[in-house]
Design a protein around this motif. Structure first.
Motif, PDB file in Angstrom:
ATOM      1  N   ASP A  71      14.943   0.595   2.814  1.00  0.00           N
ATOM      2  CA  ASP A  71      13.855  -0.227   2.303  1.00  0.00           C
ATOM      3  C   ASP A  71      12.507   0.419   2.605  1.00  0.00           C
ATOM      4  OD1 ASP A  71      12.155  -2.175   1.400  1.00  0.00           O
ATOM      5  OD2 ASP A  71      12.558  -3.566   3.037  1.00  0.00           O
ATOM      6  N   ARG A  72      11.994   1.172   1.654  1.00  0.00           N
ATOM      7  CA  ARG A  72      10.710   1.848   1.857  1.00  0.00           C
ATOM      8  C   ARG A  72       9.527   0.972   1.465  1.00  0.00           C
ATOM      9  NH1 ARG A  72      10.771   7.774   2.625  1.00  0.00           N
ATOM     10  NH2 ARG A  72      12.911   8.219   3.112  1.00  0.00           N
ATOM     11  N   THR A  73       9.792  -0.298   1.190  1.00  0.00           N
ATOM     12  CA  THR A  73       8.686  -1.203   0.876  1.00  0.00           C
ATOM     13  C   THR A  73       7.988  -1.679   2.145  1.00  0.00           C
ATOM     14  OG1 THR A  73      10.139  -3.127   0.840  1.00  0.00           O
ATOM     15  CG2 THR A  73       9.768  -1.992  -1.265  1.00  0.00           C
ATOM     16  N   LEU A  98       0.845  -1.187   0.000  1.00  0.00           N
ATOM     17  CA  LEU A  98       0.000   0.000   0.000  1.00  0.00           C
ATOM     18  C   LEU A  98       0.879   1.236   0.000  1.00  0.00           C
ATOM     19  CD1 LEU A  98       0.029   1.279   3.113  1.00  0.00           C
ATOM     20  CD2 LEU A  98      -1.600  -0.516   3.513  1.00  0.00           C
ATOM     21  N   ASP A  99       0.330   2.321  -0.448  1.00  0.00           N
ATOM     22  CA  ASP A  99       1.050   3.592  -0.485  1.00  0.00           C
ATOM     23  C   ASP A  99       0.746   4.331   0.817  1.00  0.00           C
ATOM     24  OD1 ASP A  99       2.146   6.084  -0.966  1.00  0.00           O
ATOM     25  OD2 ASP A  99       1.298   6.283  -2.974  1.00  0.00           O
ATOM     26  N   ASP A 100       1.536   4.051   1.836  1.00  0.00           N
ATOM     27  CA  ASP A 100       1.247   4.631   3.144  1.00  0.00           C
ATOM     28  C   ASP A 100       1.376   6.150   3.152  1.00  0.00           C
ATOM     29  OD1 ASP A 100       4.042   4.561   3.032  1.00  0.00           O
ATOM     30  OD2 ASP A 100       4.289   3.677   5.016  1.00  0.00           O
ATOM     31  N   ALA A 101       2.275   6.701   2.338  1.00  0.00           N
ATOM     32  CA  ALA A 101       2.429   8.158   2.291  1.00  0.00           C
ATOM     33  C   ALA A 101       1.169   8.816   1.725  1.00  0.00           C
ATOM     34  CB  ALA A 101       3.653   8.526   1.461  1.00  0.00           C
ATOM     35  N   ALA A 102       0.601   8.248   0.685  1.00  0.00           N
ATOM     36  CA  ALA A 102      -0.626   8.809   0.106  1.00  0.00           C
ATOM     37  C   ALA A 102      -1.789   8.701   1.083  1.00  0.00           C
ATOM     38  CB  ALA A 102      -0.965   8.095  -1.201  1.00  0.00           C
ATOM     39  N   ILE A 103      -1.864   7.581   1.787  1.00  0.00           N
ATOM     40  CA  ILE A 103      -2.934   7.397   2.773  1.00  0.00           C
ATOM     41  C   ILE A 103      -2.762   8.389   3.919  1.00  0.00           C
ATOM     42  CG2 ILE A 103      -3.910   5.796   4.465  1.00  0.00           C
ATOM     43  CD1 ILE A 103      -3.273   3.547   2.391  1.00  0.00           C
ATOM     44  N   ALA A 163      -1.629  10.171  11.143  1.00  0.00           N
ATOM     45  CA  ALA A 163      -1.055   8.828  11.292  1.00  0.00           C
ATOM     46  C   ALA A 163       0.118   8.754  10.329  1.00  0.00           C
ATOM     47  CB  ALA A 163      -2.090   7.749  10.994  1.00  0.00           C
ATOM     48  N   PRO A 164       1.306   9.144  10.776  1.00  0.00           N
ATOM     49  CA  PRO A 164       2.459   9.193   9.877  1.00  0.00           C
ATOM     50  C   PRO A 164       2.760   7.852   9.206  1.00  0.00           C
ATOM     51  CG  PRO A 164       2.956  10.288  11.942  1.00  0.00           C
ATOM     52  CD  PRO A 164       1.639   9.595  12.115  1.00  0.00           C
ATOM     53  N   ALA A 165       3.187   7.953   7.964  1.00  0.00           N
ATOM     54  CA  ALA A 165       3.568   6.774   7.188  1.00  0.00           C
ATOM     55  C   ALA A 165       4.846   6.178   7.758  1.00  0.00           C
ATOM     56  CB  ALA A 165       3.778   7.151   5.734  1.00  0.00           C
ATOM     57  N   LEU A 166       4.827   4.881   7.966  1.00  0.00           N
ATOM     58  CA  LEU A 166       5.988   4.182   8.498  1.00  0.00           C
ATOM     59  C   LEU A 166       7.164   4.254   7.522  1.00  0.00           C
ATOM     60  CD1 LEU A 166       6.837   2.575  10.967  1.00  0.00           C
ATOM     61  CD2 LEU A 166       5.972   0.529   9.840  1.00  0.00           C
ATOM     62  N   SER A 167       6.884   4.264   6.239  1.00  0.00           N
ATOM     63  CA  SER A 167       7.958   4.292   5.241  1.00  0.00           C
ATOM     64  C   SER A 167       8.815   5.543   5.337  1.00  0.00           C
ATOM     65  CB  SER A 167       7.383   4.158   3.832  1.00  0.00           C
ATOM     66  OG  SER A 167       6.547   5.255   3.531  1.00  0.00           O
ATOM     67  N   ARG A 168       8.280   6.628   5.846  1.00  0.00           N
ATOM     68  CA  ARG A 168       9.072   7.859   5.924  1.00  0.00           C
ATOM     69  C   ARG A 168      10.154   7.783   6.996  1.00  0.00           C
ATOM     70  NH1 ARG A 168       6.032  12.262   9.599  1.00  0.00           N
ATOM     71  NH2 ARG A 168       8.063  13.203   9.600  1.00  0.00           N
ATOM     72  N   VAL A 210     -10.592   6.182   4.731  1.00  0.00           N
ATOM     73  CA  VAL A 210      -9.507   6.684   3.880  1.00  0.00           C
ATOM     74  C   VAL A 210      -8.767   5.512   3.245  1.00  0.00           C
ATOM     75  CG1 VAL A 210      -7.284   7.901   3.886  1.00  0.00           C
ATOM     76  CG2 VAL A 210      -9.238   8.856   5.130  1.00  0.00           C
ATOM     77  N   MET A 211      -8.454   4.502   4.041  1.00  0.00           N
ATOM     78  CA  MET A 211      -7.747   3.337   3.501  1.00  0.00           C
ATOM     79  C   MET A 211      -8.590   2.602   2.458  1.00  0.00           C
ATOM     80  SD  MET A 211      -5.400   1.532   6.372  1.00  0.00           S
ATOM     81  CE  MET A 211      -4.795   0.375   5.159  1.00  0.00           C
ATOM     82  N   ALA A 212      -9.889   2.513   2.681  1.00  0.00           N
ATOM     83  CA  ALA A 212     -10.767   1.828   1.729  1.00  0.00           C
ATOM     84  C   ALA A 212     -10.826   2.576   0.400  1.00  0.00           C
ATOM     85  CB  ALA A 212     -12.163   1.696   2.325  1.00  0.00           C
ATOM     86  N   ALA A 213     -10.686   3.866   0.453  1.00  0.00           N
ATOM     87  CA  ALA A 213     -10.747   4.686  -0.769  1.00  0.00           C
ATOM     88  C   ALA A 213      -9.415   4.695  -1.517  1.00  0.00           C
ATOM     89  CB  ALA A 213     -11.163   6.107  -0.431  1.00  0.00           C
TER      90      ALA A 213
END
Length: 101
Positions: free
Chosen positions: A69-71, A43-48, A59-64, A97-100
């Motif tokens: 490894d940003r996967t 999933l694109d956690d930054a976009a979410i 809810a900050p994106a974990l990838s940031r 938001v996640m469902a959309a």
């Protein structure tokens, strides 16, 4: 303060597991003010995260937080400054938001 956080953490954990347990790995919380939930699939956690901010949820994106490894994606949920009665509605908005996405 620990008693307050001890009250809020299980509310957040239960709400997340009920609404997003099929998309996020929700750990038990035994201490602290945050919960780190890892995505169970791509999933694109930054976009979410950006879309959630538009709905008043931070809810900050974990990838940031990762340098290489940003996967490995997911979210950091804080509960220390959120009163219990606002946690479940916020989790529902985040799930929408996640469902959309």
């Amino acid at each position: 303060m620990r008693l307050i956080y001890r009250e809020r953490a299980p509310i957040l954990v239960d709400a997340l597991r009920q609404t997003l347990g099929d998309r996020l790995l929700i750990p038990d919380v035994t201490a602290g003010l945050h919960l780190t939930a890892h995505a169970l699939g791509p999933l694109d956690d930054a976009a979410i995260t950006n879309a959630a901010r538009q709905r008043g949820i931070d809810a900050p994106a974990l990838s940031r937080y990762r340098l290489q490894d940003r996967t490995a994606t997911g979210f950091v949920f804080g509960f220390g400054n959120t009163v219990p009665e606002r946690i479940i509605p916020a989790v529902r908005r985040f799930a929408e938001v996640m469902a959309a996405a």
